[in-house]
Design a protein around this motif. Sequence first.
Motif, PDB file in Angstrom:
ATOM      1  N   THR A 167      86.042  55.994  37.065  1.00  0.00           N
ATOM      2  CA  THR A 167      86.751  55.131  37.278  1.00  0.00           C
ATOM      3  C   THR A 167      88.078  55.663  37.223  1.00  0.00           C
ATOM      4  OG1 THR A 167      85.026  53.524  35.402  1.00  0.00           O
ATOM      5  CG2 THR A 167      87.550  53.970  35.364  1.00  0.00           C
ATOM      6  N   GLU A 168      88.367  55.014  37.652  1.00  0.00           N
ATOM      7  CA  GLU A 168      89.618  55.921  38.552  1.00  0.00           C
ATOM      8  C   GLU A 168      90.185  55.837  36.950  1.00  0.00           C
ATOM      9  OE1 GLU A 168      91.414  51.787  39.766  1.00  0.00           O
ATOM     10  OE2 GLU A 168      93.550  52.990  39.965  1.00  0.00           O
ATOM     11  N   GLY A 169      91.575  57.786  36.904  1.00  0.00           N
ATOM     12  CA  GLY A 169      92.090  57.561  35.962  1.00  0.00           C
ATOM     13  C   GLY A 169      91.306  58.262  35.073  1.00  0.00           C
ATOM     14  N   THR A 170      90.465  58.761  34.904  1.00  0.00           N
ATOM     15  CA  THR A 170      89.044  59.075  33.765  1.00  0.00           C
ATOM     16  C   THR A 170      89.323  61.024  34.896  1.00  0.00           C
ATOM     17  OG1 THR A 170      87.701  58.399  35.218  1.00  0.00           O
ATOM     18  CG2 THR A 170      87.852  57.016  33.459  1.00  0.00           C
ATOM     19  N   ASP A 171      88.779  61.246  33.794  1.00  0.00           N
ATOM     20  CA  ASP A 171      88.579  62.992  34.162  1.00  0.00           C
ATOM     21  C   ASP A 171      87.804  63.468  35.343  1.00  0.00           C
ATOM     22  OD1 ASP A 171      91.111  63.787  32.553  1.00  0.00           O
ATOM     23  OD2 ASP A 171      89.083  65.145  31.388  1.00  0.00           O
ATOM     24  N   ALA A 172      87.925  64.285  36.097  1.00  0.00           N
ATOM     25  CA  ALA A 172      86.864  64.286  37.061  1.00  0.00           C
ATOM     26  C   ALA A 172      85.933  65.121  37.331  1.00  0.00           C
ATOM     27  CB  ALA A 172      87.984  64.321  38.725  1.00  0.00           C
ATOM     28  N   SER A 173      84.771  65.189  36.914  1.00  0.00           N
ATOM     29  CA  SER A 173      83.925  66.463  36.512  1.00  0.00           C
ATOM     30  C   SER A 173      82.941  67.199  37.720  1.00  0.00           C
ATOM     31  CB  SER A 173      83.166  65.989  35.344  1.00  0.00           C
ATOM     32  OG  SER A 173      84.231  65.538  34.049  1.00  0.00           O
ATOM     33  N   PHE A 174      83.163  65.408  38.239  1.00  0.00           N
ATOM     34  CA  PHE A 174      81.627  65.407  39.285  1.00  0.00           C
ATOM     35  C   PHE A 174      82.335  65.251  40.793  1.00  0.00           C
ATOM     36  CE2 PHE A 174      79.031  64.754  35.149  1.00  0.00           C
ATOM     37  CZ  PHE A 174      78.435  65.405  35.589  1.00  0.00           C
ATOM     38  N   VAL A 175      81.215  65.220  41.846  1.00  0.00           N
ATOM     39  CA  VAL A 175      81.910  65.616  43.167  1.00  0.00           C
ATOM     40  C   VAL A 175      79.918  64.508  43.328  1.00  0.00           C
ATOM     41  CG1 VAL A 175      82.211  65.701  44.903  1.00  0.00           C
ATOM     42  CG2 VAL A 175      83.244  66.842  43.396  1.00  0.00           C
ATOM     43  N   TYR A 176      80.414  63.637  43.936  1.00  0.00           N
ATOM     44  CA  TYR A 176      78.898  63.143  44.889  1.00  0.00           C
ATOM     45  C   TYR A 176      79.164  63.052  46.699  1.00  0.00           C
ATOM     46  CZ  TYR A 176      79.476  61.167  40.120  1.00  0.00           C
ATOM     47  OH  TYR A 176      79.008  60.867  38.634  1.00  0.00           O
ATOM     48  N   SER A 177      77.938  62.421  46.711  1.00  0.00           N
ATOM     49  CA  SER A 177      77.766  62.494  48.220  1.00  0.00           C
ATOM     50  C   SER A 177      76.475  61.536  48.635  1.00  0.00           C
ATOM     51  CB  SER A 177      77.406  63.858  48.752  1.00  0.00           C
ATOM     52  OG  SER A 177      77.113  63.320  49.811  1.00  0.00           O
ATOM     53  N   VAL A 178      77.114  60.738  49.273  1.00  0.00           N
ATOM     54  CA  VAL A 178      75.759  59.252  49.629  1.00  0.00           C
ATOM     55  C   VAL A 178      74.809  60.054  50.326  1.00  0.00           C
ATOM     56  CG1 VAL A 178      75.719  56.952  49.966  1.00  0.00           C
ATOM     57  CG2 VAL A 178      78.140  58.187  49.448  1.00  0.00           C
ATOM     58  N   ALA A 179      73.462  59.772  50.170  1.00  0.00           N
ATOM     59  CA  ALA A 179      72.144  59.960  50.843  1.00  0.00           C
ATOM     60  C   ALA A 179      71.805  58.796  50.906  1.00  0.00           C
ATOM     61  CB  ALA A 179      70.635  60.948  49.497  1.00  0.00           C
ATOM     62  N   LEU A 192      81.286  62.332  51.743  1.00  0.00           N
ATOM     63  CA  LEU A 192      81.757  63.270  50.169  1.00  0.00           C
ATOM     64  C   LEU A 192      82.993  62.186  49.665  1.00  0.00           C
ATOM     65  CD1 LEU A 192      81.125  65.877  48.592  1.00  0.00           C
ATOM     66  CD2 LEU A 192      83.286  66.565  49.981  1.00  0.00           C
ATOM     67  N   LEU A 193      82.472  61.947  47.904  1.00  0.00           N
ATOM     68  CA  LEU A 193      83.443  60.901  47.725  1.00  0.00           C
ATOM     69  C   LEU A 193      83.629  61.688  46.511  1.00  0.00           C
ATOM     70  CD1 LEU A 193      82.159  57.660  46.352  1.00  0.00           C
ATOM     71  CD2 LEU A 193      80.569  58.958  47.529  1.00  0.00           C
ATOM     72  N   GLY A 194      84.577  61.884  45.685  1.00  0.00           N
ATOM     73  CA  GLY A 194      84.875  62.175  43.930  1.00  0.00           C
ATOM     74  C   GLY A 194      85.549  62.832  44.161  1.00  0.00           C
ATOM     75  N   THR A 206      92.014  64.531  37.704  1.00  0.00           N
ATOM     76  CA  THR A 206      91.309  62.841  37.067  1.00  0.00           C
ATOM     77  C   THR A 206      90.916  62.414  38.720  1.00  0.00           C
ATOM     78  OG1 THR A 206      93.885  61.355  37.269  1.00  0.00           O
ATOM     79  CG2 THR A 206      93.057  62.456  35.094  1.00  0.00           C
ATOM     80  N   TYR A 207      89.972  61.059  38.673  1.00  0.00           N
ATOM     81  CA  TYR A 207      89.784  60.389  40.068  1.00  0.00           C
ATOM     82  C   TYR A 207      90.886  59.726  39.905  1.00  0.00           C
ATOM     83  CZ  TYR A 207      85.141  62.468  39.268  1.00  0.00           C
ATOM     84  OH  TYR A 207      83.902  62.670  39.155  1.00  0.00           O
ATOM     85  N   ALA A 208      91.362  59.691  41.357  1.00  0.00           N
ATOM     86  CA  ALA A 208      92.639  58.589  42.231  1.00  0.00           C
ATOM     87  C   ALA A 208      91.611  57.100  41.806  1.00  0.00           C
ATOM     88  CB  ALA A 208      93.011  59.668  43.348  1.00  0.00           C
ATOM     89  N   ASN A 209      90.413  56.632  42.178  1.00  0.00           N
ATOM     90  CA  ASN A 209      89.678  55.935  41.944  1.00  0.00           C
ATOM     91  C   ASN A 209      88.362  55.345  41.472  1.00  0.00           C
ATOM     92  OD1 ASN A 209      88.851  57.839  44.526  1.00  0.00           O
ATOM     93  ND2 ASN A 209      90.389  56.465  45.423  1.00  0.00           N
ATOM     94  N   THR A 210      88.480  53.942  41.772  1.00  0.00           N
ATOM     95  CA  THR A 210      87.338  53.995  41.199  1.00  0.00           C
ATOM     96  C   THR A 210      86.209  53.752  42.009  1.00  0.00           C
ATOM     97  OG1 THR A 210      87.925  52.565  39.813  1.00  0.00           O
ATOM     98  CG2 THR A 210      85.433  51.942  39.836  1.00  0.00           C
ATOM     99  N   ALA A 211      84.441  54.138  41.796  1.00  0.00           N
ATOM    100  CA  ALA A 211      83.113  54.411  42.751  1.00  0.00           C
ATOM    101  C   ALA A 211      82.374  52.943  42.002  1.00  0.00           C
ATOM    102  CB  ALA A 211      82.537  55.772  43.694  1.00  0.00           C
ATOM    103  N   GLU A 212      81.802  52.347  43.092  1.00  0.00           N
ATOM    104  CA  GLU A 212      80.767  52.034  42.496  1.00  0.00           C
ATOM    105  C   GLU A 212      79.765  51.645  43.650  1.00  0.00           C
ATOM    106  OE1 GLU A 212      83.261  48.678  40.467  1.00  0.00           O
ATOM    107  OE2 GLU A 212      83.033  47.748  41.925  1.00  0.00           O
ATOM    108  N   ALA A 213      78.774  50.975  43.392  1.00  0.00           N
ATOM    109  CA  ALA A 213      77.407  51.089  44.474  1.00  0.00           C
ATOM    110  C   ALA A 213      77.563  50.122  44.474  1.00  0.00           C
ATOM    111  CB  ALA A 213      76.099  51.416  43.497  1.00  0.00           C
ATOM    112  N   ALA A 214      77.281  49.719  45.838  1.00  0.00           N
ATOM    113  CA  ALA A 214      77.140  47.908  46.109  1.00  0.00           C
ATOM    114  C   ALA A 214      75.943  47.904  46.381  1.00  0.00           C
ATOM    115  CB  ALA A 214      78.574  48.488  47.877  1.00  0.00           C
TER     116      ALA A 214
END
Lengths: 246, 246
Positions: free
Chosen positions: B56-68, B94-96, B102-110
């Motif tokens: 979620t945007e604004g939360t601490d960014a601990s992880f980076v993701y890559s879409v498989a 690659l995202l996150g 912090t994360y600049a935006n929110t990411a959700e599985a579509a």
Amino acid sequence: MSAAKQKLPEMRARLFDGRREASARLENLLSRKQQEAFRSIATVFEYRRGGTVLFTEGTDASFVYSVAEGIVRVCRHSDGGRRQVLAFMLPGDLLGLPDSGTYANTAEAACPCTLYRMPWAQLRELMQREPALQLNLLEKVAYDFREAQRRIMVLGQQNTYQRLASFLADFIQQPAFFDADTATLTLPLTRFDIADYLGTAPETVARGFLRLEQEGLLRRVGPRVTEIRDIEGLRKLQHRKRRAAR
Amino acid sequence: MSAAKQKLPEMRARLFDGRREASARLENLLSRKQQEAFRSIATVFEYRRGGTVLFTEGTDASFVYSVAEGIVRVCRHSDGGRRQVLAFMLPGDLLGLPDSGTYANTAEAACPCTLYRMPWAQLRELMQREPALQLNLLEKVAYDFREAQRRIMVLGQQNTYQRLASFLADFIQQPAFFDADTATLTLPLTRFDIADYLGTAPETVARGFLRLEQEGLLRRVGPRVTEIRDIEGLRKLQHRKRRAAR
DNA sequence: CGCAAATTTGAGAGTCGTCAAACATAGTGG
DNA sequence: CCACTATGTTTGACGACTCTCAAATTTGCG
């Protein structure tokens, strides 16, 4: 407290994880020594008239520019020939980074301007000697990226009236163009420039100014000079719905 | 010819000056050895249902993701609460990346998705041991930046009908979703997703599909499945004027 | 001062967001 | 397995927004 005085290891850590910077103006990102290195390879250029082309999209990118004074419009033309202003570059901004060896877009002086010009080859060489500089470059691109995302928000969600308000609210943040004492905003931009930036027509921009004046948010002193009467009101406009419900 | 096999000095030069890449998918940017390093710190995550929030945007960014596999929507909410989809992330993306921690935006599985998740701290450490990786990161951000500029062009100049055509034309380029043999495009996205991406309403998207069908450019097989009948026609739409003259 | 360009204003119509309602689809529990 | 329900999609109607064309007015400059 400027980032320029931080020691190198701290500067590394600042990227992505550090404090949020108000802007990524070039001088804020460079140490004194780095600034001197920059200046040693930079040439001052003056563009007397607005409309002068700095570089054109698709051509070989040999030089990188930094704005010292004035406004540069960075734009791209759609296949239909219509111009879209992607960004206005203000004093301190860096522009003209090559994309695969060529310029990705066109840059023109929007008004009489002064800028620094540096050969890209020399800048790249400088970066290889000083890896920290490269990190600054990353910071710069990341900043431009976030700005572009903000533009997507504005263009995707706001009507033309709100976009104009957003545009003005942004420039109010720039002391070079907004005199807080007299609340006077002096923008050396035409209605065409603003329209192409906001993705609308110059007539619509004029009507937007009219409405903002009627609602008491500003006063048109001249086409380039505006007296801002209600900054908070301008900001609030952005949070409303795009369209009146029926 | 993949960039992954180039020697390191060549990889350095490729940035900004090198050949234009069709995309900046993660695996195209990494050497075999780098990929192994990545995998050693990555965990596979499966999201069974669309709508699951990655971060979620604004939360601490601990992880980076890559879409498989699947599609992730990266979005941000305006103060009015309206959602804007900034980008759809596809397999390989690659995202996150943290913005000031912090994360600049929110990411959700579509839709149901598989992705790799890496601790940002470890990735950063990896980058410090391998400076070339850091350069890849710059390449990645630069690619996303150019994509964002393309979105600005579309949102600033095109009407909703043209935007939809642009959107489809983009996805036709993705073999994971477009089967060239049967000319079938299978998009696991709702009309809401598409609408929030194009800055319009779901009803307008539906009407856009209708019109594209009536004009013979495609055939609606189902809400998620489309048979493309005229790719060139879709592309040409973008070059027309936004509005019929009177 | 006079011209060219920019800005403003007016009118009309094309586009599209909003409300509403019908319809289709997928997932769930009986 | 099917009815049921929640969700997503389509279609219709209407009016707000704003693009385009046109013309009047102002501004900037030589």
